[in-house]
Design a protein around this motif. Sequence first.
Motif, PDB file in Angstrom:
ATOM      1  N   ASN A 622       0.823  -1.208   0.000  1.00 33.15           N
ATOM      2  CA  ASN A 622       0.000   0.000   0.000  1.00 33.15           C
ATOM      3  C   ASN A 622       0.861   1.264   0.000  1.00 33.15           C
ATOM      4  OD1 ASN A 622      -2.283  -1.621   0.108  1.00 33.15           O
ATOM      5  ND2 ASN A 622      -2.322  -1.632   2.348  1.00 33.15           N
ATOM      6  N   GLY A 623       2.034   1.206   0.684  1.00 34.36           N
ATOM      7  CA  GLY A 623       2.916   2.379   0.723  1.00 34.36           C
ATOM      8  C   GLY A 623       3.450   2.729  -0.651  1.00 34.36           C
ATOM      9  N   SER A 624       3.861   1.707  -1.416  1.00 29.65           N
ATOM     10  CA  SER A 624       4.366   1.992  -2.765  1.00 29.65           C
ATOM     11  C   SER A 624       3.254   2.539  -3.652  1.00 29.65           C
ATOM     12  CB  SER A 624       4.951   0.717  -3.378  1.00 29.65           C
ATOM     13  OG  SER A 624       3.961  -0.306  -3.460  1.00 29.65           O
ATOM     14  N   ALA A 625       2.031   2.039  -3.450  1.00 25.33           N
ATOM     15  CA  ALA A 625       0.905   2.562  -4.235  1.00 25.33           C
ATOM     16  C   ALA A 625       0.637   4.028  -3.890  1.00 25.33           C
ATOM     17  CB  ALA A 625      -0.337   1.707  -3.972  1.00 25.33           C
ATOM     18  N   ARG A 626       0.709   4.347  -2.575  1.00 24.80           N
ATOM     19  CA  ARG A 626       0.494   5.741  -2.184  1.00 24.80           C
ATOM     20  C   ARG A 626       1.603   6.649  -2.721  1.00 24.80           C
ATOM     21  NH1 ARG A 626      -1.362   3.248   2.708  1.00 24.80           N
ATOM     22  NH2 ARG A 626       0.760   3.404   3.582  1.00 24.80           N
ATOM     23  N   ALA A 627       2.853   6.140  -2.699  1.00 23.38           N
ATOM     24  CA  ALA A 627       3.970   6.946  -3.207  1.00 23.38           C
ATOM     25  C   ALA A 627       3.799   7.238  -4.692  1.00 23.38           C
ATOM     26  CB  ALA A 627       5.293   6.224  -2.953  1.00 23.38           C
ATOM     27  N   GLY A 629       0.971   7.296  -6.291  1.00 22.88           N
ATOM     28  CA  GLY A 629      -0.162   8.218  -6.442  1.00 22.88           C
ATOM     29  C   GLY A 629       0.237   9.656  -6.133  1.00 22.88           C
ATOM     30  N   TRP A 630       1.052   9.844  -5.060  1.00 20.59           N
ATOM     31  CA  TRP A 630       1.496  11.201  -4.699  1.00 20.59           C
ATOM     32  C   TRP A 630       2.370  11.795  -5.802  1.00 20.59           C
ATOM     33  CZ3 TRP A 630       6.593  12.831  -3.819  1.00 20.59           C
ATOM     34  CH2 TRP A 630       6.717  14.130  -3.319  1.00 20.59           C
ATOM     35  N   SER A 633       0.306  12.750  -8.748  1.00 18.99           N
ATOM     36  CA  SER A 633      -0.491  13.966  -8.554  1.00 18.99           C
ATOM     37  C   SER A 633       0.338  15.223  -8.826  1.00 18.99           C
ATOM     38  CB  SER A 633      -1.066  13.990  -7.132  1.00 18.99           C
ATOM     39  OG  SER A 633      -0.024  14.098  -6.175  1.00 18.99           O
TER      40      SER A 633
END
Length: 669
Positions: A622-627, A629-630, A633
């Motif tokens: 999940n952390g790599s997915a959030r990174a 995504g950030w 953006s």
Amino acid sequence: MAELNPNLLAAIPLAPLAGALVAGFLGKTIGRAGAHSVAILGVTISFILSLVTLFDVMNGAHFDATLYTWAASGALTLDVGFLVDPLTVTMLVVVTFVSLMVHIYTIGYMSDDPGYQRFFAYISLFTFAMLMLVMANNLLQLFFGWEAVGLVSYLLIGFWYTKPSAIYANLKAFLVNRVGDFGFILGIGLLLSASGSLHYAEIFAQAPSLAALELPGTHWGLLTVSCICLFIGAMGKSAQFPLHVWLPDSMEGPTPISALIHAATMVTAGIFMVARMSPLFELSDTALSFVMVIGSITALFMGFLGLVQTDIKRVIAYSTLSQLGYMTVALGASAYPIAIFHLMTHAFFKALLFLAAGSVILGMHHDQDIRNMGGLYKYMKVTWITFFIGSLALIGTPGFAGFYSKDSIIDAVSASQLWGSGFAYGALLFGVFITALYSFRLYFLVFHGKERFDTQAHSDPGTTDHGHDEHHHGGPPRESHLVVTLPLVLLAIFSVCAGWIIGPFLYEDFFNGSIFVAERHEAMAHLREEFAGVIPMTLHAVTGLPLWFAAAGVLVAWYLYLIKTELPGTLAKRFAWLYRLFENKYYLDRINEVVFMRGARILGGGLWHGGDQSVIDGFFVNGSARAVGWFSSILRQLQTGILSHYAMAMLVGVLALMTWFVVRQLILH
């Protein structure tokens, strides 16, 4: 010299396998009679071929060859092959004979069970697995048979799969054996890495050089560590302390499989394996001492637990644990032939006792609590007499099979000079008294004294129930059918006379070439010098301590359970702390539940929440997915679609590159 036909040898394990497949897959088509017929036919063929092979081996025949190469990787080959020598044929005859008796007995015992065909398929498959184990000529096939008997025992112990206690018991057996098997496969891996082979003969040929090696990174002998690891596997399979906890609970399975597992198959696999590996164990006194001490602890302390059991099958189960300890001590004393001899005699009288107990259960309308029995000798004459013969053999009565093997073990330990032999001798000698006490406690409470099968009263207050408290009183007890009693009579005959072959079996080099004993270990040589024949050995028993210890045990049991019947309850109250210790089986089950099972749950929960959810899922996944995504953006803000913006970005990029180039040149010069 006789020659062994590999096709006939292959038929020995394959005949029960064929019976298992037909009974399992075509059971509904061929019906109950067809299922038991093909299963019994398969085991009968195997038994007859085993006898033929025995006579050929006695005439000097030997077989050690590969039948099929399963896989090859470089110099390593994974083969299916047979090693047929005196040790192998001894096991073949014992396993197939006891299995045949169990198959015949099952016709009567399981006649009303809806899983009749499935049970015959399982026990035939179990026989196949054990035969593959004892006939193996390499560690891979040995491990296959080793795991196969474990798997089928799981199915058999939990045969009544709707019964919660049976499901708990088979899972417990499976998990405890995995602990031992972990050590077993480590031992196999060490031998493979050091010798480069899985074949017995090739490993044994390198044994002296292996004994000179050390385990990398330590000062421990490689062979010592390997042998101890192999024996840890035997501790699980042959139920040695502290890996014995699964065996009493295996009584939740039907009685025929209790006899098969406890008499001649699964629990003897560890004894056979150590005897087969004697060329390795003989080079490590440390490993032998370890084996001897573990065996002596098992022989004595498991016997104590038999004193407080009220389930007829559990008393005999703890007897099995104790007798396996005797065999293990013999292995540690380098008296491998005596260990195998006791394995053979024990197979006959222990199968007899289990099957006789099953006959009692049938006669008592499936009540297993010995507190609800008494006086059965008047109703079940054949079962009474055969049970009495089995009990006499178990306690080592002169003239009966158990005497010759058990007394030989005690004598061998007394002649041993290894560390721990003194403790082992004392434990075995006192164990003789305990064996006689719990054996005749069981015999007197079941077959003599006051009839208690019409009442719920507990005439032995010194005991507690262990879960078999459902009484199914359907009239007075009755003798079992011929299909049940015939195996009892045949096993009773062997329980008497099997020990009479001790001379040629032990002292005329029958095991020459299949078992190795180092010259510095003098136990077998001492016994060979002392042996003057069966009759002198029998008569000489009156001068030895074991006979008088056994007689004392019988006398105490007679006094406590026939004469002074209120005394066991008084002693239980006076020594309540000791009674609770025995009743709770030294609290080993509780320790396993609290320390290992709860610890595993805590560790598992921590790894799940902290490791899996937080670190793996939370940070990496999940952390790599959030990174991503950030970062996306931010980049999205630069994608405006206006050409002037893109042109300005290009100019800024070119200016940045030129600036970096100029600064780099200034630094270099």
